[in-house]
Design a protein around this motif. Sequence first.
Motif, mmCIF file in Angstrom:
data_model
loop_
_atom_site.group_PDB
_atom_site.id
_atom_site.type_symbol
_atom_site.label_atom_id
_atom_site.label_comp_id
_atom_site.label_asym_id
_atom_site.label_seq_id
_atom_site.Cartn_x
_atom_site.Cartn_y
_atom_site.Cartn_z
ATOM 1 N N UNK A 184 12.011 1.012 0.533
ATOM 2 C CA UNK A 184 11.172 2.203 0.543
ATOM 3 C C UNK A 184 11.908 3.416 -0.025
ATOM 4 N N UNK A 185 13.255 3.388 0.040
ATOM 5 C CA UNK A 185 14.017 4.435 -0.633
ATOM 6 C C UNK A 185 13.807 4.383 -2.140
ATOM 7 N N UNK A 186 13.810 3.161 -2.691
ATOM 8 C CA UNK A 186 13.500 3.006 -4.122
ATOM 9 C C UNK A 186 12.066 3.448 -4.415
ATOM 10 N N UNK A 187 11.168 3.180 -3.455
ATOM 11 C CA UNK A 187 9.776 3.610 -3.648
ATOM 12 C C UNK A 187 9.690 5.136 -3.763
ATOM 13 N N UNK A 188 10.443 5.848 -2.915
ATOM 14 C CA UNK A 188 10.457 7.311 -2.973
ATOM 15 C C UNK A 188 11.023 7.772 -4.309
ATOM 16 N N UNK A 189 12.073 7.106 -4.790
ATOM 17 C CA UNK A 189 12.662 7.463 -6.083
ATOM 18 C C UNK A 189 11.625 7.349 -7.190
ATOM 19 N N UNK A 190 10.859 6.272 -7.191
ATOM 20 C CA UNK A 190 9.862 6.078 -8.243
ATOM 21 C C UNK A 190 8.676 7.038 -8.088
ATOM 22 N N UNK A 191 8.313 7.348 -6.833
ATOM 23 C CA UNK A 191 7.214 8.304 -6.619
ATOM 24 C C UNK A 191 7.584 9.671 -7.175
ATOM 25 N N UNK A 192 8.778 10.148 -6.800
ATOM 26 C CA UNK A 192 9.231 11.451 -7.291
ATOM 27 C C UNK A 192 9.454 11.394 -8.802
ATOM 28 N N UNK A 193 10.042 10.290 -9.256
ATOM 29 C CA UNK A 193 10.296 10.157 -10.689
ATOM 30 C C UNK A 193 9.027 10.217 -11.514
ATOM 31 N N UNK A 194 7.968 9.589 -11.012
ATOM 32 C CA UNK A 194 6.703 9.623 -11.745
ATOM 33 C C UNK A 194 6.130 11.040 -11.793
ATOM 34 N N UNK A 195 6.285 11.774 -10.689
ATOM 35 C CA UNK A 195 5.834 13.172 -10.663
ATOM 36 C C UNK A 195 6.611 14.011 -11.677
ATOM 37 N N UNK A 196 7.926 13.807 -11.704
ATOM 38 C CA UNK A 196 8.773 14.550 -12.639
ATOM 39 C C UNK A 196 8.449 14.157 -14.081
#
Length: 305
Positions: A184-196
């Motif tokens: 889920x830490x990787x999931x947060x990275x991808x969620x924020x990354x997609x926003x950025x």
Amino acid sequence: MKHYLSLHARAALHSLGQLFEKRFSTLFNSVVIAIALTLPAVFYLAVHNLSEISQHLGDSNQLTVFLDTGINLKQARQLARTINKRRDITHVEVISKQQGLDELAQYSGYADTIIALKENPLPIVLDVKPIKRINSADELDSIMTELRTMKGIDLVQLDLMVVKRLRATLDIGQTLVRIIGLLFGFAVIFIVGNTIRLELQTRHNEIEVTKLMGATNRFVRRPFLYTGAWLGLFGSILACLLVTAIYSSIQSPADQLSGLYQSQFQLSFLDISDILIIVISGMCAGIIGAWLYANSHLRRIDLLS
């Protein structure tokens, strides 16, 4: 140093203002991050409470000795005195047949049926308490083996296997908490990354002009890193609120269940260090996601130019 700190403060406030301008998108991303952080946090909380139950069970090294049905109360007390003379035994309590029947009637829920019995089928029981330093399975098994050889003793019982199985299950649970937290830490990275990534695409021309004017990649990347940190912070705060709501909803039923078992156990909540770990993990994941996508985008701009 003052100029450097002012640049960071300006970037942090600017990114925060950008997020507030897009309130709906910010709220949506924060909720998704919160859910991703809540699941491993709740799982950790469950494993932590089960671990406390396991420790509580493991601290009790009391043996239950069932005597032969032909042993009377006088013989049972004599046997109790004999056992109590052992150096590895600190206390022996005699539970008569009537005491055992009364406890069974009180806690089993079949009081009327038990009262209707013409004779008491229960044996006399001895509660044997070894000294505190004896708490390993091998030492307790040795005492149980010696007690079984004594005349008048039918059965010696200690539910060590239940504790062993629970602790083995908890070891698996703790490993799963780490794995789920990492995923889920990787999931947060991808969620924020997609926003950025979407933000970078929207401001692509602005970034190109800024770089043509001499801005470094570090300068351009800085506000996006703060955006990732803010999103991670908002998501982790929401995650803590969700965990609190879940804990509050199950606390009362858990207390009722504990009361039914005549136990003083109470659910424990996350301590300050656990909450800080959630918040810091969310912010770090947000910064990493923003850094990866911002770096990739800036690298492509450099190659094209």
